[in-house]
Design a protein around this motif. Structure first.
Motif, short mmCIF file in Angstrom:
data_model
loop_
_atom_site.label_atom_id
_atom_site.label_comp_id
_atom_site.label_asym_id
_atom_site.label_seq_id
_atom_site.Cartn_x
_atom_site.Cartn_y
_atom_site.Cartn_z
N LEU A 186 0.82 -1.21 0.00
CA LEU A 186 0.00 0.00 0.00
C LEU A 186 0.86 1.26 0.00
CD1 LEU A 186 -2.90 -1.02 2.41
CD2 LEU A 186 -2.72 -1.34 -0.06
N GLY A 187 2.02 1.21 0.65
CA GLY A 187 2.94 2.34 0.62
C GLY A 187 3.47 2.60 -0.78
N ALA A 188 3.75 1.53 -1.52
CA ALA A 188 4.19 1.69 -2.90
C ALA A 188 3.11 2.39 -3.73
CB ALA A 188 4.55 0.34 -3.51
N PHE A 189 1.87 2.02 -3.47
CA PHE A 189 0.75 2.65 -4.18
C PHE A 189 0.65 4.13 -3.83
CE2 PHE A 189 -3.70 3.98 -4.36
CZ PHE A 189 -3.98 3.70 -5.69
N LEU A 190 0.67 4.46 -2.53
CA LEU A 190 0.60 5.86 -2.11
C LEU A 190 1.78 6.63 -2.68
CD1 LEU A 190 -0.67 8.18 -0.52
CD2 LEU A 190 0.57 7.34 1.51
N GLY A 191 2.96 6.03 -2.67
CA GLY A 191 4.13 6.68 -3.24
C GLY A 191 3.95 6.99 -4.71
N GLN A 192 3.39 6.05 -5.46
CA GLN A 192 3.17 6.29 -6.89
C GLN A 192 2.15 7.39 -7.11
OE1 GLN A 192 5.31 4.80 -8.96
NE2 GLN A 192 4.50 6.06 -10.61
N CYS A 193 1.17 7.49 -6.21
CA CYS A 193 0.21 8.61 -6.29
C CYS A 193 0.93 9.94 -6.08
CB CYS A 193 -0.89 8.43 -5.25
SG CYS A 193 -2.04 7.07 -5.61
N LEU A 194 1.91 9.98 -5.17
CA LEU A 194 2.69 11.21 -4.96
C LEU A 194 3.56 11.51 -6.17
CD1 LEU A 194 3.75 10.64 -1.25
CD2 LEU A 194 2.08 12.31 -2.09
N VAL A 195 4.13 10.49 -6.76
CA VAL A 195 4.95 10.67 -7.95
C VAL A 195 4.12 11.30 -9.06
CG1 VAL A 195 6.12 9.44 -9.83
CG2 VAL A 195 6.64 8.87 -7.44
N GLU A 196 2.98 10.71 -9.33
CA GLU A 196 2.17 11.17 -10.46
C GLU A 196 1.39 12.45 -10.16
OE1 GLU A 196 0.23 8.21 -12.79
OE2 GLU A 196 1.86 6.78 -12.45
N GLY A 197 0.99 12.64 -8.91
CA GLY A 197 0.19 13.80 -8.56
C GLY A 197 0.99 15.07 -8.31
N PHE A 198 2.27 14.89 -7.90
CA PHE A 198 3.05 16.07 -7.49
C PHE A 198 4.45 16.08 -8.08
CE2 PHE A 198 -0.16 15.28 -4.24
CZ PHE A 198 -0.85 16.48 -4.30
N GLN A 199 4.62 15.42 -9.22
CA GLN A 199 5.90 15.39 -9.92
C GLN A 199 7.04 14.95 -8.99
OE1 GLN A 199 3.94 18.51 -10.25
NE2 GLN A 199 2.87 17.20 -11.69
N GLY A 200 6.75 13.97 -8.16
CA GLY A 200 7.77 13.43 -7.27
C GLY A 200 8.57 12.36 -7.98
N GLU A 201 9.55 11.84 -7.26
CA GLU A 201 10.33 10.73 -7.79
C GLU A 201 10.75 9.84 -6.63
OE1 GLU A 201 13.92 12.10 -9.66
OE2 GLU A 201 14.33 13.52 -8.07
N TRP A 202 10.82 8.54 -6.91
CA TRP A 202 11.30 7.61 -5.91
C TRP A 202 12.75 7.95 -5.60
CZ3 TRP A 202 8.31 4.60 -3.09
CH2 TRP A 202 7.04 4.28 -3.58
N ALA A 203 13.08 7.95 -4.32
CA ALA A 203 14.42 8.36 -3.90
C ALA A 203 14.77 7.68 -2.58
CB ALA A 203 14.46 9.88 -3.72
N SER A 204 16.02 7.80 -2.21
CA SER A 204 16.50 7.32 -0.91
C SER A 204 16.94 8.52 -0.09
CB SER A 204 17.68 6.37 -1.08
OG SER A 204 17.27 5.18 -1.68
N ALA A 205 16.52 8.53 1.16
CA ALA A 205 16.96 9.57 2.10
C ALA A 205 18.39 9.26 2.52
CB ALA A 205 16.03 9.60 3.31
N PRO A 206 19.08 10.23 3.12
CA PRO A 206 20.44 9.96 3.60
C PRO A 206 20.55 8.77 4.55
CG PRO A 206 20.02 12.32 3.61
CD PRO A 206 18.71 11.64 3.28
N ASP A 207 19.46 8.48 5.28
CA ASP A 207 19.49 7.33 6.19
C ASP A 207 19.14 6.01 5.50
OD1 ASP A 207 16.74 7.45 5.80
OD2 ASP A 207 16.24 7.76 7.91
N GLY A 208 18.94 6.07 4.17
CA GLY A 208 18.63 4.85 3.42
C GLY A 208 17.15 4.56 3.28
N THR A 209 16.31 5.36 3.89
CA THR A 209 14.87 5.19 3.80
C THR A 209 14.41 5.43 2.36
OG1 THR A 209 14.63 6.02 6.05
CG2 THR A 209 12.65 6.00 4.69
#
Length: 129
Positions: A56-79
């Protein structure tokens, strides 16, 4: 050889999209996700929760990617999460986990609806500059 992690996230998001029977990764899809989370909350066990959070997190993430021009990324802590505008980072897995744990007081729909206001704020100045 292991599969590309980005491809795995996108495949998981697409599988959830089909399961939820929504046509896009948009606000209406996030509203359906919220309802689905509430339907599933009483049925989940500690053993099954992690897999549900990932999907479900992958789905919400893809909604953020497509809805707000986001991109999958890694935070400095590896998240793993979604980077937006170069200065914002959101963890969709955390947002899903919070609604699963606490209910509608941690609504994924309210989080998604807060995005335009978050993006309207000026970029944060880096403290090291």
């Amino acid at each position: 050889m292991s599969e590309n992690p980005l491809a795995q996230l996108q495949q998981a998001a697409e599988a959830v999209r089909q399961q939820l029977e929504v046509n896009a990764f948009d606000e209406a899809a996030v509203q359906r996700l919220e309802a689905f989370i509430e339907e599933q909350r009483p049925l989940l066990t500690p053993q099954t929760t992690q897999g549900v959070v990932v999907a479900l997190g992958a789905f919400l993430g893809q909604c953020l990617v497509e809805g707000f021009q986001g991109e999958w990324a890694s935070a400095p802590d590896g998240t793993t999460g979604i980077g937006v505008r170069g200065d914002l980072f959101f963890n969709p897995f955390f947002r899903v986990a919070m609604q699963l744990e606490k209910g509608l007081s941690e609504s994924v729909t309210a989080f998604y609806a807060s995005m335009p206001a978050r993006l309207a704020e000026p970029p944060k100045k880096r403290s090291w500059i």
